[in-house]
Design an enzyme around this catalytic site. Structure first.
Site, PDB file in Angstrom:
ATOM      1  N   HIS A 137     124.538  49.423  83.094  1.00  0.00           N
ATOM      2  CA  HIS A 137     125.337  50.178  84.056  1.00  0.00           C
ATOM      3  C   HIS A 137     126.445  49.267  84.582  1.00  0.00           C
ATOM      4  O   HIS A 137     126.357  48.039  84.475  1.00  0.00           O
ATOM      5  CB  HIS A 137     124.461  50.669  85.200  1.00  0.00           C
ATOM      6  CG  HIS A 137     123.455  51.693  84.777  1.00  0.00           C
ATOM      7  ND1 HIS A 137     122.781  52.478  85.678  1.00  0.00           N
ATOM      8  CD2 HIS A 137     123.013  52.061  83.550  1.00  0.00           C
ATOM      9  CE1 HIS A 137     121.970  53.289  85.033  1.00  0.00           C
ATOM     10  NE2 HIS A 137     122.079  53.056  83.735  1.00  0.00           N
ATOM     11  N   GLU A 166     127.269  48.303  87.530  1.00  0.00           N
ATOM     12  CA  GLU A 166     126.818  47.318  88.511  1.00  0.00           C
ATOM     13  C   GLU A 166     126.093  46.150  87.835  1.00  0.00           C
ATOM     14  O   GLU A 166     126.296  44.991  88.187  1.00  0.00           O
ATOM     15  CB  GLU A 166     125.873  47.969  89.534  1.00  0.00           C
ATOM     16  CG  GLU A 166     126.508  49.075  90.357  1.00  0.00           C
ATOM     17  CD  GLU A 166     126.282  50.466  89.795  1.00  0.00           C
ATOM     18  OE1 GLU A 166     126.275  51.416  90.586  1.00  0.00           O
ATOM     19  OE2 GLU A 166     126.112  50.608  88.555  1.00  0.00           O
ATOM     20  N   CYS A 201     122.133  53.830  91.138  1.00  0.00           N
ATOM     21  CA  CYS A 201     120.886  54.463  90.732  1.00  0.00           C
ATOM     22  C   CYS A 201     119.714  53.567  91.148  1.00  0.00           C
ATOM     23  O   CYS A 201     119.901  52.486  91.713  1.00  0.00           O
ATOM     24  CB  CYS A 201     120.877  54.673  89.221  1.00  0.00           C
ATOM     25  SG  CYS A 201     120.736  53.123  88.279  1.00  0.00           S
ATOM     26  N   CYS A 219     119.924  50.008  89.627  1.00  0.00           N
ATOM     27  CA  CYS A 219     120.992  49.180  90.183  1.00  0.00           C
ATOM     28  C   CYS A 219     120.717  48.786  91.631  1.00  0.00           C
ATOM     29  O   CYS A 219     121.093  47.693  92.056  1.00  0.00           O
ATOM     30  CB  CYS A 219     122.337  49.879  90.030  1.00  0.00           C
ATOM     31  SG  CYS A 219     122.816  50.043  88.288  1.00  0.00           S
TER      32      CYS A 219
END
Length: 196
Positions: A81, A83, A116, A119
């Protein structure tokens, strides 16, 4: 039978190097969030990943330490992701497994969308002291992405550990990127059941 893979390489798409102004000081929260949202937009337009971008800055100086864009599909890795990529590249750049190391300035994460579950967990261990996000988890779920078990208690836990969270900055801009991804029929690699 293929040989096991014992090495994984993570990189941002080639366009990132030309897109990002590494010398610029990002003086305001809006400037920092604008970069995260623009990264997400460029990732969609270049078709190099999902509609998510992130950037890590030094607190106080506005110095950009790293950026990340969603690279799940491009690099065949469900953990990449925006992040996570930003955390990985920041820690590599600083030569530290934590962004809260002895003698370091504090660091903050700006991300185009609410993190999410994965993360949020990574943010706790990364060493950032502040997370600022644009679009909400509800906005992300509305286009079909599953965000995992994120609860009010998830945010409360981070806050209790010294990580502040602030949401909604440039939310409309971040939501437009999500909509653009849906228009372009981008891959929903972790789909909300029943959402098309």
């Amino acid at each position: 039978m293929t040989e096991p893979v014992l090495r994984v390489e993570v990189s941002c798409p080639a366009w990132v190097e030309d897109f990002v102004d590494w010398e610029r000081r990002y003086g305001s929260d809006q400037d920092r969030m604008r970069l995260a949202v623009e990264l997400s937009r460029e990732n969609v337009e270049h078709e190099t990943g999902g509609p998510f971008g992130a950037a890590i800055f030094e607190v106080g100086t506005g110095r950009l330490v790293s950026v990340g864009v969603n690279s799940v599909v491009r690099l065949d890795n469900s953990t990449l992701h925006g992040e996570i990529v930003a955390f990985m590249t920041a820690q590599r750049r600083l030569g530290s497994f934590t962004l809260a190391g002895a003698g370091m300035r504090a660091h903050e994460l700006f991300t185009s969308c609410e993190p999410c579950a994965m993360c949020l967990g990574a943010a706790l261990w990364s060493g950032v002291t502040r997370i600022v996000y644009g679009a909400s988890g509800d906005d992300v779920r509305a286009v079909g992405f599953e965000e995992g078990p994120v609860f009010p208690q998830s945010h409360d836990y981070l806050t209790s550990r010294g990580v502040s969270l602030e949401g909604g900055l440039l939310r409309d801009d971040a939501k437009r990127v999500l909509e653009r991804y849906r228009e372009r029929q981008g891959t929903l690699y972790n789909r909300v059941p029943g959402v098309i």
